[in-house]
Design a protein around this motif. Structure first.
Motif, PDB file in Angstrom:
ATOM      1  N   VAL A   1       0.752  -1.203   0.050  1.00 18.90           N
ATOM      2  CA  VAL A   1      -0.048   0.003   0.038  1.00 18.90           C
ATOM      3  C   VAL A   1       0.820   1.363   0.066  1.00 18.90           C
ATOM      4  O   VAL A   1       0.466   2.144  -0.540  1.00 18.90           O
TER       5      VAL A   1
ATOM      6  N   MET B   1      -1.518  -1.589  -8.984  1.00 20.02           N
ATOM      7  CA  MET B   1      -2.374  -2.358  -8.195  1.00 20.02           C
ATOM      8  C   MET B   1      -2.883  -3.770  -8.642  1.00 20.02           C
ATOM      9  O   MET B   1      -3.017  -4.550  -7.999  1.00 20.02           O
TER      10      MET B   1
ATOM     11  N   TRP C   1      -9.484  -6.701   0.595  1.00 16.80           N
ATOM     12  CA  TRP C   1      -8.003  -6.074  -0.139  1.00 16.80           C
ATOM     13  C   TRP C   1      -8.366  -4.921  -1.262  1.00 16.80           C
ATOM     14  O   TRP C   1      -7.618  -4.156  -1.227  1.00 16.80           O
TER      15      TRP C   1
ATOM     16  N   HIS D   1      -7.086  -1.154  -1.238  1.00 15.43           N
ATOM     17  CA  HIS D   1      -5.810  -0.933  -1.859  1.00 15.43           C
ATOM     18  C   HIS D   1      -6.328   0.526  -2.901  1.00 15.43           C
ATOM     19  O   HIS D   1      -5.715   1.254  -3.239  1.00 15.43           O
TER      20      HIS D   1
END
Length: 187
Positions: free
Chosen positions: A19, A38, A149, A153
């Protein structure tokens, strides 16, 4: 099940190399470029989870030579990224001369990211949800893990790219870079 979901939230929301670097990519190159990075982090994270679930990670890390080489490579790469962020000067994120990280970079980071292995090991071996249905449990854990998740993110990527648009004074941007670099090394 609630404690399992809570553990995922706590483990995924705490800052780690993924991150922090994602926020840096967003700050330096924008939201769109950050999406590619990402995507790589997402693929790499699920590969790490698969390695943990199948026992491949335990098998590899049981060898002290391989474990040491991977630890050195991981620390070296994270330190290198921290240096790139710290030396970016008065622009938040990575230096302008830095190549834009993409999908492959995200995958590779996750494969050497110690936090990814710790989180996956905790999630996949620390909780029993469906003791009579191992495959269903693994699939459910992957689904729940990714349900947390992905938005976490996105928030970090958005935060990084928002910094780019704020047009902060150079001194403030330099300070943010130093804090991000120190956090990356600290993690």
């Amino acid at each position: 099940m609630l404690s399992f979901f809570g553990a995922i939230v706590l483990l995924v929301t705490t800052p780690g190399p993924g991150v922090l670097s994602l926020a840096g990519v967003g700050a330096a190159f924008g939201f769109r470029a950050g999406l590619h990075y990402m995507t790589g982090l997402f693929i790499g994270n699920n590969l790490v989870g698969l390695a943990v679930v199948t026992g491949l990670a335990a098998l590899i890390l049981a060898n002290p030579v391989i474990r040491t080489v991977l630890a050195i490579a991981s620390a070296g790469y994270l330190f290198y990224m921290a240096i790139r962020i710290a030396l970016a000067g008065s622009k938040v994120g990575f230096s302008a001369a830095t190549r834009r990280p993409g999908i492959v970079d995200g995958v590779l980071l996750q494969l050497i990211n110690p936090k990814a292995y710790v989180v996956s090991t905790s999630i996949f071996s620390g909780f029993v949800i469906l003791p009579e249905a191992l495959l269903a449990e693994v699939i459910l854990k992957f689904l729940l893990f990714n349900v947390v998740w992905i938005p976490v993110h996105f928030v970090w990527l958005w935060a990084g790219s928002a910094l780019q648009r704020l047009d902060l004074p150079p001194r403030v941007q330099r300070g943010i870079n130093l804090i991000m670099a120190a956090a990356l090394v600290g993690v």
